[in-house]
Design a protein around this motif. Structure first.
Motif, PDB file in Angstrom:
ATOM      1  N   MET A   1       1.030  -1.107  -0.044  1.00 17.04           N
ATOM      2  CA  MET A   1      -0.029  -0.080   0.049  1.00 17.04           C
ATOM      3  C   MET A   1       0.948   1.431   0.097  1.00 17.04           C
ATOM      4  O   MET A   1       1.897   1.193   0.935  1.00 17.04           O
ATOM      5  N   LYS A   2       0.584   2.191  -0.775  1.00 13.04           N
ATOM      6  CA  LYS A   2       1.415   3.336  -1.072  1.00 13.04           C
ATOM      7  C   LYS A   2       1.155   4.270   0.179  1.00 13.04           C
ATOM      8  O   LYS A   2      -0.263   4.584   0.617  1.00 13.04           O
ATOM      9  N   LYS A   3       2.187   4.812   0.750  1.00 12.77           N
ATOM     10  CA  LYS A   3       1.842   6.088   1.656  1.00 12.77           C
ATOM     11  C   LYS A   3       1.637   7.078   1.227  1.00 12.77           C
ATOM     12  O   LYS A   3       1.914   7.615   0.034  1.00 12.77           O
ATOM     13  N   GLU A   4       0.989   8.234   2.143  1.00 13.73           N
ATOM     14  CA  GLU A   4       0.702   9.295   1.566  1.00 13.73           C
ATOM     15  C   GLU A   4       1.008  10.665   2.534  1.00 13.73           C
ATOM     16  O   GLU A   4       0.653  10.020   3.843  1.00 13.73           O
ATOM     17  N   LEU A   5       1.419  11.588   2.375  1.00 15.31           N
ATOM     18  CA  LEU A   5       1.871  12.685   3.223  1.00 15.31           C
ATOM     19  C   LEU A   5       0.900  13.804   2.854  1.00 15.31           C
ATOM     20  O   LEU A   5       1.234  14.358   1.599  1.00 15.31           O
ATOM     21  N   VAL A   6      -0.175  14.156   3.839  1.00 17.28           N
ATOM     22  CA  VAL A   6      -0.909  15.262   3.122  1.00 17.28           C
ATOM     23  C   VAL A   6      -0.351  16.468   4.255  1.00 17.28           C
ATOM     24  O   VAL A   6      -0.650  16.117   5.397  1.00 17.28           O
ATOM     25  N   ILE A   7      -0.038  17.445   3.744  1.00 10.08           N
ATOM     26  CA  ILE A   7       0.212  18.553   4.487  1.00 10.08           C
ATOM     27  C   ILE A   7      -0.758  19.695   4.333  1.00 10.08           C
ATOM     28  O   ILE A   7      -0.971  20.230   3.174  1.00 10.08           O
ATOM     29  N   GLU A   8      -1.403  20.079   5.431  1.00 10.99           N
ATOM     30  CA  GLU A   8      -2.413  21.017   5.309  1.00 10.99           C
ATOM     31  C   GLU A   8      -1.998  22.473   6.036  1.00 10.99           C
ATOM     32  O   GLU A   8      -1.314  22.439   7.071  1.00 10.99           O
ATOM     33  N   TRP A   9      -2.021  23.445   5.211  1.00 10.81           N
ATOM     34  CA  TRP A   9      -1.607  24.726   5.554  1.00 10.81           C
ATOM     35  C   TRP A   9      -2.628  25.690   6.078  1.00 10.81           C
ATOM     36  O   TRP A   9      -3.700  25.671   5.081  1.00 10.81           O
ATOM     37  N   LYS A  10      -3.056  26.105   7.076  1.00 11.86           N
ATOM     38  CA  LYS A  10      -4.234  26.819   7.691  1.00 11.86           C
ATOM     39  C   LYS A  10      -3.643  28.269   7.814  1.00 11.86           C
ATOM     40  O   LYS A  10      -2.807  28.584   8.419  1.00 11.86           O
ATOM     41  N   HIS A  11      -4.454  29.260   7.180  1.00 14.02           N
ATOM     42  CA  HIS A  11      -3.932  30.701   7.366  1.00 14.02           C
ATOM     43  C   HIS A  11      -5.237  31.593   7.300  1.00 14.02           C
ATOM     44  O   HIS A  11      -6.242  31.072   6.636  1.00 14.02           O
ATOM     45  N   ILE A  12      -5.448  32.837   7.745  1.00 13.18           N
ATOM     46  CA  ILE A  12      -6.403  33.682   7.378  1.00 13.18           C
ATOM     47  C   ILE A  12      -5.721  34.417   6.335  1.00 13.18           C
ATOM     48  O   ILE A  12      -4.502  34.334   5.614  1.00 13.18           O
ATOM     49  N   GLY A  13      -6.522  35.573   5.536  1.00 13.64           N
ATOM     50  CA  GLY A  13      -6.055  36.364   4.407  1.00 13.64           C
ATOM     51  C   GLY A  13      -6.923  36.400   3.361  1.00 13.64           C
ATOM     52  O   GLY A  13      -6.380  36.965   2.265  1.00 13.64           O
ATOM     53  N   GLU A  14      -8.031  35.726   3.428  1.00 11.25           N
ATOM     54  CA  GLU A  14      -8.826  35.724   2.042  1.00 11.25           C
ATOM     55  C   GLU A  14      -9.257  37.337   1.605  1.00 11.25           C
ATOM     56  O   GLU A  14      -9.137  37.681   0.401  1.00 11.25           O
ATOM     57  N   GLU A  15      -9.752  37.957   2.423  1.00  9.14           N
ATOM     58  CA  GLU A  15     -10.223  39.243   2.124  1.00  9.14           C
ATOM     59  C   GLU A  15      -9.025  40.504   2.434  1.00  9.14           C
ATOM     60  O   GLU A  15      -9.337  41.546   2.088  1.00  9.14           O
ATOM     61  N   ILE A  16      -7.915  40.216   3.165  1.00  7.13           N
ATOM     62  CA  ILE A  16      -7.222  41.131   3.732  1.00  7.13           C
ATOM     63  C   ILE A  16      -5.937  40.986   2.933  1.00  7.13           C
ATOM     64  O   ILE A  16      -4.957  40.082   2.921  1.00  7.13           O
ATOM     65  N   ALA A  35       9.221  21.074  -2.840  1.00  9.71           N
ATOM     66  CA  ALA A  35      10.152  20.835  -4.276  1.00  9.71           C
ATOM     67  C   ALA A  35      11.223  19.763  -3.704  1.00  9.71           C
ATOM     68  O   ALA A  35      11.543  19.175  -4.616  1.00  9.71           O
ATOM     69  N   GLU A  36      11.983  20.325  -2.697  1.00  9.84           N
ATOM     70  CA  GLU A  36      13.210  19.485  -2.200  1.00  9.84           C
ATOM     71  C   GLU A  36      12.809  18.025  -1.680  1.00  9.84           C
ATOM     72  O   GLU A  36      13.418  17.106  -2.245  1.00  9.84           O
ATOM     73  N   ILE A  37      11.797  17.692  -0.959  1.00 11.00           N
ATOM     74  CA  ILE A  37      11.530  16.392  -0.766  1.00 11.00           C
ATOM     75  C   ILE A  37      10.719  15.722  -1.420  1.00 11.00           C
ATOM     76  O   ILE A  37      10.585  14.325  -1.283  1.00 11.00           O
ATOM     77  N   ARG A  38       9.666  16.270  -2.330  1.00  8.54           N
ATOM     78  CA  ARG A  38       8.673  15.268  -2.857  1.00  8.54           C
ATOM     79  C   ARG A  38       9.240  14.240  -3.684  1.00  8.54           C
ATOM     80  O   ARG A  38       8.656  13.323  -3.732  1.00  8.54           O
ATOM     81  N   MET A  39      10.290  14.664  -4.663  1.00  6.70           N
ATOM     82  CA  MET A  39      10.825  13.729  -5.427  1.00  6.70           C
ATOM     83  C   MET A  39      11.569  12.477  -4.644  1.00  6.70           C
ATOM     84  O   MET A  39      11.302  11.212  -4.813  1.00  6.70           O
ATOM     85  N   LEU A  40      12.348  12.834  -3.433  1.00 10.68           N
ATOM     86  CA  LEU A  40      12.789  11.630  -2.505  1.00 10.68           C
ATOM     87  C   LEU A  40      11.579  11.045  -2.085  1.00 10.68           C
ATOM     88  O   LEU A  40      11.763   9.537  -2.039  1.00 10.68           O
ATOM     89  N   LEU A  41      10.666  11.588  -1.627  1.00 11.94           N
ATOM     90  CA  LEU A  41       9.669  10.670  -0.989  1.00 11.94           C
ATOM     91  C   LEU A  41       8.911   9.868  -1.991  1.00 11.94           C
ATOM     92  O   LEU A  41       8.599   8.657  -1.860  1.00 11.94           O
ATOM     93  N   GLU A  42       8.546  10.267  -3.018  1.00  7.10           N
ATOM     94  CA  GLU A  42       8.043   9.584  -4.126  1.00  7.10           C
ATOM     95  C   GLU A  42       8.897   8.426  -4.433  1.00  7.10           C
ATOM     96  O   GLU A  42       8.208   7.435  -4.830  1.00  7.10           O
TER      97      GLU A  42
END
Length: 134
Positions: A1-16, A35-42
């Motif tokens: 089974m392939k592993k997955e790394l999901v990185i969620e970035w939460k921030h405000i700023g839609e209107e500001i 960009a640095e780690i994606r290829m190595l992880l894949e």
């Protein structure tokens, strides 16, 4: 089974406008680290996906958080603590960002320093730790 790394970035700023510019620094840092780690992880069979969640502008305390497979960075790395500090964003005199007189924004404390933007080395270490936990 392939592993997955999901990185969620939460921030405000839609209107500001100013806040969006400030948070772009974390976004650019996150993109550069990925960009640095994606290829190595894949090559190791790990797919990497980034999710950006824009929070309501009145939620600065939850902003600038990174979750790795649902786990906040401060829960993955020893010595990293999420704290709230007086808002020091460039748009703040009486906090134009969120309209409050005194606002507390999310800050990470690590190795005696406070960071509003998450440092690249913490992003890389948290990604590795999240994958070790599976």
């Amino acid at each position: 089974m392939k592993k997955e790394l999901v990185i969620e970035w939460k921030h405000i700023g839609e209107e500001i406008e100013k806040t969006r510019e400030e948070f772009e620094e974390t976004g650019m840092t996150l993109s550069a680290v990925l960009a640095e780690i994606r290829m190595l992880l894949e090559m190791e069979g790990v797919s990497v996906r980034m999710v950006e969640t824009v929070l309501p502008d009145d939620a600065p305390a939850g902003s600038e958080s990174l979750l790795f497979n649902g786990v906040p960075v401060e829960n993955l790395l020893e010595g990293v603590e999420a704290t709230a500090t007086s808002c020091s964003c460039a748009s703040c005199d009486t906090c134009e960002t969120c309209g409050e007189e005194e606002t507390e924004c999310r800050t990470l404390r690590y190795d005696g320093e406070a960071y509003e933007d998450i440092p690249p080395e913490l992003i890389g270490r948290a990604a590795a730790r999240a994958l070790e936990m599976e």
